[in-house]
Design a protein around this motif. Structure first.
Motif, short mmCIF file in Angstrom:
data_model
loop_
_atom_site.label_atom_id
_atom_site.label_comp_id
_atom_site.label_asym_id
_atom_site.label_seq_id
_atom_site.Cartn_x
_atom_site.Cartn_y
_atom_site.Cartn_z
N TRP A 101 0.77 -1.29 0.02
CA TRP A 101 0.14 0.08 0.14
C TRP A 101 0.71 1.23 0.21
O TRP A 101 1.93 1.30 0.29
CB TRP A 101 -1.02 0.05 1.26
CG TRP A 101 -2.01 -0.79 1.25
CD1 TRP A 101 -2.14 -2.33 1.31
CD2 TRP A 101 -3.33 -0.83 1.12
NE1 TRP A 101 -3.26 -2.89 1.13
CE2 TRP A 101 -4.17 -1.92 1.14
CE3 TRP A 101 -4.23 0.44 1.21
CZ2 TRP A 101 -5.64 -1.79 0.80
CZ3 TRP A 101 -5.61 0.47 1.01
CH2 TRP A 101 -6.41 -0.69 0.88
N THR A 104 -0.63 7.95 1.90
CA THR A 104 -0.83 9.06 1.29
C THR A 104 -1.16 10.29 2.00
O THR A 104 -1.29 11.44 1.72
CB THR A 104 -2.13 8.87 0.36
OG1 THR A 104 -3.34 8.36 1.22
CG2 THR A 104 -2.00 8.03 -0.86
N ARG A 116 -3.92 7.61 6.15
CA ARG A 116 -4.64 7.42 5.03
C ARG A 116 -3.65 6.70 4.19
O ARG A 116 -2.55 7.19 4.02
CB ARG A 116 -5.40 8.56 4.33
CG ARG A 116 -6.24 8.05 3.09
CD ARG A 116 -6.73 9.28 2.51
NE ARG A 116 -7.93 8.78 1.23
CZ ARG A 116 -9.34 8.75 1.56
NH1 ARG A 116 -9.61 9.26 2.55
NH2 ARG A 116 -10.00 8.60 0.21
N SER A 118 -3.53 3.98 0.41
CA SER A 118 -4.12 3.60 -0.95
C SER A 118 -3.51 2.43 -1.59
O SER A 118 -2.11 2.41 -1.41
CB SER A 118 -4.16 4.93 -1.85
OG SER A 118 -4.72 6.04 -1.36
N ASN A 121 -4.01 1.92 -8.52
CA ASN A 121 -4.88 1.48 -9.20
C ASN A 121 -4.13 0.43 -10.07
O ASN A 121 -4.70 -0.43 -10.62
CB ASN A 121 -5.34 2.72 -10.01
CG ASN A 121 -6.18 3.75 -9.30
OD1 ASN A 121 -6.75 3.06 -8.26
ND2 ASN A 121 -6.39 4.74 -9.61
N GLN A 134 -11.36 1.86 -6.97
CA GLN A 134 -10.38 2.73 -6.21
C GLN A 134 -10.49 2.41 -4.55
O GLN A 134 -11.48 2.20 -4.32
CB GLN A 134 -10.67 4.25 -6.30
CG GLN A 134 -9.75 5.27 -5.44
CD GLN A 134 -9.97 6.64 -5.65
OE1 GLN A 134 -10.47 6.98 -7.03
NE2 GLN A 134 -10.18 7.34 -4.75
N ASP A 136 -9.19 3.06 -0.64
CA ASP A 136 -8.44 3.66 0.43
C ASP A 136 -8.78 3.07 1.69
O ASP A 136 -9.68 2.65 1.81
CB ASP A 136 -8.63 5.15 0.35
CG ASP A 136 -8.32 5.87 -0.97
OD1 ASP A 136 -7.07 5.99 -1.19
OD2 ASP A 136 -9.13 6.04 -1.86
#
Length: 300
Positions: A101, A104, A116, A118, A121, A134, A136
Motif C-alpha cells: 500500500w 498518502t 490514510r 491507498s 490502481n 479505487q 483507500d
C-alpha cells in the motif's frame, strides 16, 4: 522491533511517527503519540497494534507471529477485500491484505492521529483484470480506534463487493467471555451450513465461525475480568464472529496451540447476503470503531 528508517517517506510525517523495519525487513508505520501507540504494516495496510494511553491493547496478535515480508499476519486487522473468505477464485479474503500500500496522508493533533493509505490502481488492474476500483483505508487512532475501507467503482459497469475488517480482539480466556448485542439475530453457522437464531449472549465452548445478518447495532465483548470492548460498525449489516478453538488452531499458520484462548474476532463485514453491488461511480464506506468502555480501561 528496530527503529531504523525504511524506504523513502512518501509524505511528511508528524513528530512521533516514523517508518521503520523489523528485523526481517518488513516495513511499518510506527506511531508513538501521547494519546496512543500503534503500528501499521505497509504491506496489507495491516494494523497490528493499537494501545490508547492508559488502556490495554485494543488488538491481539499471535505470540507465534514473526511478521515476515510477503506473508499474511495472524492478528491485528487484516483487510479482506474485494471478497470475503473463498467466495471468489484467488487468494483467501482477496488481494488487499497481501498487497503493498501507499501512504498518502498522516496528520495528528493533541488527541489523535489520522492515517490514510491507498492501493495503487495499477496493482488493482493487474490483480483483478476487467475490474476498475479505487481503494483507500483510513485509520483514526486516539482514545479508540476507527478503521474505514473506502471503495469506489471506477468502471462503467456494476461490480460486486464483499469484504470484512477481520478484527482480532484480546480476551483473558475465551471460555470466560460473552458477546452481547446479537441476541435474536439470525446467523449462518459456517461449520454446518445451517441458519440459526442466536439465543441469549454468544458464549464459547467449541470452534465458532458465524456470520450474523441484518444487524447494524453495537456489539459488546464482555470479559470475565470486567473488561468491555465495544465494536460499532457503519456500512455493515453483517458481523462475523470467529474463534478456531483447539483442533483448528493446530492447523493454522503463525498460531500457537493455546492462542485460541486469548483472542476473538468480531468483524465488521459485507458478507453473505450483505454483499454489495456498486454502481458506476458509487462509493461504499465500511467502518469499525473499537472502544474500551471508560469504566473498564485497565490493562488486560
Amino acid at each position: 522491533m528496530q527503529s531504523q528508517t525504511s524506504a523513502q517517506q512518501p509524505v511528511q510525517l508528524p513528530a512521533g511517527i516514523r517508518l521503520i523495519q523489523n528485523q526481517h525487513g518488513r516495513d511499518f508505520l510506527q506511531i508513538d503519540h501521547p494519546a496512543v501507540s500503534a503500528r501499521i504494516a505497509m504491506e496489507g495496510a495491516h494494523i497490528t497494534h493499537c494501545q490508547p494511553s492508559g488502556q490495554g491493547p485494543l488488538l491481539w496478535i499471535s505470540s507465534d507471529e514473526p511478521e515476515l515480508p510477503g506473508k499474511t499476519i495472524r492478528g491485528g486487522i487484516p483487510l479482506c477485500w474485494p471478497w470475503f473468505s473463498n467466495t471468489r477464485a484467488g487468494p483467501a479474503h482477496g488481494i488487499a491484505r497481501i498487497s503493498p500500500w501507499q501512504l498518502t496522508a498522516v496528520s495528528s493533533n493533541a488527541d489523535q492521529v489520522s492515517v490514510r493509505m491507498s492501493l495503487a490502481n495499477s496493482l488493482i488492474a493487474q490483480a483483478l483484470p476487467g475490474e476498475k476500483w479505487q481503494l483507500d483505508v483510513e485509520f483514526v487512532l486516539g482514545s479508540d480506534l476507527m478503521v474505514t475501507l473506502i471503495t469506489r467503482n471506477m468502471g462503467e459497469e456494476p461490480q460486486a463487493l464483499s469484504q470484512a475488517l477481520h478484527s482480532y480482539l484480546p480476551v483473558s480466556g475465551i471460555d470466560q467471555v460473552m458477546v452481547q448485542g446479537l441476541e435474536s439475530c439470525t446467523y449462518l453457522d459456517q461449520l454446518t451450513g445451517h441458519l440459526q437464531i442466536q439465543q441469549g449472549p454468544v458464549r464459547f465452548t467449541a470452534e465458532t465461525d458465524r456470520i450474523y445478518f441484518n444487524h447494524s447495532g453495537e456489539v459488546r465483548l464482555i470479559d470475565a475480568n470486567k473488561q468491555v470492548i465495544s465494536v460499532q460498525r457503519e456500512g455493515s449489516d453483517s458481523v462475523v464472529v470467529w474463534n478456531p478453538w483447539i483442533e483448528k488452531s493446530l492447523r493454522l499458520s503463525h498460531f500457537a496451540s493455546d492462542d485460541y484462548q486469548h483472542m476473538l474476532c468480531i468483524e465488521a463485514a459485507n458478507a453473505g447476503p450483505d454483499a454489495r453491488i456498486l454502481e458506476p461511480g458509487e462509493t461504499h464506506r465500511l467502518s469499525s470503531r473499537i472502544t474500551r468502555d471508560a469504566a473498564d480501561n485497565s490493562a488486560v
